[in-house]
Design an enzyme around this catalytic site. Sequence first.
Site, PDB file in Angstrom:
ATOM      1  N   LYS A 169     -39.727 -54.409  24.474  1.00 62.32           N
ATOM      2  CA  LYS A 169     -39.705 -53.161  23.945  1.00 62.32           C
ATOM      3  C   LYS A 169     -40.928 -52.745  23.675  1.00 62.32           C
ATOM      4  O   LYS A 169     -41.677 -52.947  22.586  1.00 62.32           O
ATOM      5  CB  LYS A 169     -39.092 -53.288  22.433  1.00 62.32           C
ATOM      6  CG  LYS A 169     -38.341 -52.010  22.040  1.00 62.32           C
ATOM      7  CD  LYS A 169     -38.855 -50.883  21.604  1.00 62.32           C
ATOM      8  CE  LYS A 169     -39.982 -50.755  20.627  1.00 62.32           C
ATOM      9  NZ  LYS A 169     -41.004 -49.637  20.509  1.00 62.32           N
ATOM     10  N   VAL A 205     -34.281 -49.364  19.264  1.00 61.45           N
ATOM     11  CA  VAL A 205     -34.349 -50.606  20.005  1.00 61.45           C
ATOM     12  C   VAL A 205     -34.761 -51.754  19.384  1.00 61.45           C
ATOM     13  O   VAL A 205     -34.384 -52.805  19.610  1.00 61.45           O
ATOM     14  CB  VAL A 205     -35.018 -50.045  21.374  1.00 61.45           C
ATOM     15  CG1 VAL A 205     -35.169 -51.384  22.458  1.00 61.45           C
ATOM     16  CG2 VAL A 205     -34.379 -49.110  22.100  1.00 61.45           C
ATOM     17  N   GLU A 244     -47.673 -61.184  15.172  1.00 62.65           N
ATOM     18  CA  GLU A 244     -49.095 -61.057  15.291  1.00 62.65           C
ATOM     19  C   GLU A 244     -49.499 -59.808  14.359  1.00 62.65           C
ATOM     20  O   GLU A 244     -49.125 -58.751  15.006  1.00 62.65           O
ATOM     21  CB  GLU A 244     -49.651 -60.921  16.618  1.00 62.65           C
ATOM     22  CG  GLU A 244     -49.357 -62.160  17.318  1.00 62.65           C
ATOM     23  CD  GLU A 244     -50.319 -63.265  17.099  1.00 62.65           C
ATOM     24  OE1 GLU A 244     -51.105 -63.177  16.251  1.00 62.65           O
ATOM     25  OE2 GLU A 244     -50.145 -64.426  17.654  1.00 62.65           O
ATOM     26  N   CYS A 278     -57.010 -55.328  15.498  1.00 62.65           N
ATOM     27  CA  CYS A 278     -56.219 -56.292  14.494  1.00 62.65           C
ATOM     28  C   CYS A 278     -57.572 -57.293  13.933  1.00 62.65           C
ATOM     29  O   CYS A 278     -57.668 -57.651  13.135  1.00 62.65           O
ATOM     30  CB  CYS A 278     -55.172 -57.139  14.836  1.00 62.65           C
ATOM     31  SG  CYS A 278     -55.175 -57.647  16.629  1.00 62.65           S
ATOM     32  N   GLU A 378     -56.227 -52.611   5.914  1.00 63.54           N
ATOM     33  CA  GLU A 378     -56.397 -52.312   7.089  1.00 63.54           C
ATOM     34  C   GLU A 378     -56.574 -50.790   7.225  1.00 63.54           C
ATOM     35  O   GLU A 378     -55.425 -50.200   7.304  1.00 63.54           O
ATOM     36  CB  GLU A 378     -55.512 -53.089   7.920  1.00 63.54           C
ATOM     37  CG  GLU A 378     -55.910 -53.044   9.308  1.00 63.54           C
ATOM     38  CD  GLU A 378     -54.683 -53.683  10.392  1.00 63.54           C
ATOM     39  OE1 GLU A 378     -53.654 -53.491  10.234  1.00 63.54           O
ATOM     40  OE2 GLU A 378     -55.342 -54.732  11.153  1.00 63.54           O
TER      41      GLU A 378
END
Length: 471
Positions: A169, A205, A244, A278, A378
């Site tokens: 996906k 999904v 992650e 990230c 973040e």
Amino acid sequence: MQQINQIYINGQFVTPHGTELFDLYNPATAKPIGHVRLADEQDALDAIQAAKQAFPNFSRTTKATRIDYLKRMHAAVVSVEAELTAAIIEEYGAPIARAVWMARHAANVLLDAANVLQDYHFTQRIGSADVTMQPLGVAGLITPWNSNAGFICAKLAAALAAGCTAVIKPSEMSALQTAIVTRALHQAGLPAGVFNIVTGRGETVGALLSKHPDIAKVSFTGSTAVGKHILRAGAETLKRITLELGGKSPVLILDDADFKQAVPMALQAGFMNSGQACVAGTRMLVPEHRLAEVEALIVEQIVNIHAGDPQDSNTSVGPMVSLKQWQRVQHYIQIGIEEGAHLLAGGPGLPDGIEAGWFVRPTVFSRVTNQMKIAREEIFGPVLSVITYKDETQALAIANDTPYGLQAYILSSNAPKAHALAAHIDAGRVLINTLAHEPRAPFGGFKQSGIGREYGTFGLEAFMEPKSVLS
Ligand code: NAD
């Protein structure tokens, strides 16, 4: 205008059952460039069924067969590298050098997995047991927009190397890249159903993959909030889950570092992938007594960091991927000002000379405390915080005082000292005087940066379960 009207199920390109059209934009102009027709739950169910049917045969293929598949997939993605680079620039806005790297990376990860598989032993004797690593089943692979092609290929490579089949996906915002990668992977000629690619919304999904009983494993890259949601959804069927997630990585500049090299490197670590990384080094930790020197170097060096047209080879910071991300970053810049941090460079609004597109001024706040929101949350944009420390004990404490633990950087001319500090940092990776990726080493986070590891042997084993046969 590009129109993407097909998904990939059971070895065929099919029109989705879903009918929703999702607009695609060029973030450098903020103009629409096309649309993608999204898959819905029914499409996801069809894809899971195809992967489930393909699993018994595929899980019994030999190591040599799977290495051959991975090499064919690698060659196929290499053959579309130029097209993929152009799509990454158009729909994501990555500066050209970065886009070239990203397209190459998408191909390389397939070859890396083939090499890991080559050296991997699935069975070992432990005491009186033969311990065999067995593939888990159907894997659901969910990717974000900030490196969509790379994550599709990396997650798929590990899943297939292990003998799992997959339903992917991808991010709905990266449909151009997905279409190119899908066509290439189809050319590699794997058996039908071994991998299926259904671009759809996360809430439909993605959510279905996270809870469906025929999905044995979910590997997800994205935000910490969605990662927690997936973990909860997967608990009901005890799915194996790799997450992650986000980061707030510290860059420790030690007193002994050559500041003329360290400061530009720290800026590069912070602004990589236009700040939408990230692993971006967003907290620059510097010795208190040298703050003035660091500030002067930042002001001097930041003029070399150009935000603008991703096609221009001088550009190092491209646009934010969407208006929503642009607004989010602007919001954090405002918070930094309101929290009383010193705005050393950049600030709110568009960079000088730019009138359209979701561009942000490369921004550095100085005299930030580690308790400020801009140091804790973040931001996912080109906004850095300079934080001072009195000694290395305090530097370590600040580095570890975060809910995250994905990556850390140490810049120093004293290798033994840098390694001693690295041993005390709670992060999945510590980079000493380098920004280079190591594809054979595990990648993933401590604390709320995630669960599990990707890449190399650790990433391969994340798609398998050990079985002991005692005799
Ligand atoms: P996101 O979490 O919103 O979306 C990531 C993916 O999850 C997308 O494909 C999305 O459609 C899907 N999704 C959304 N809701 C879902 C749900 N309820 N169930 C299942 N799937 C769902 O993140 P994003 O906005 O695409 O990416 C930005 C975030 O990703 C940042 O916070 C960043 O730190 C993180 N990220 C982490 C890494 C890493 O390797 N650790 C890499 C890239 C991005």
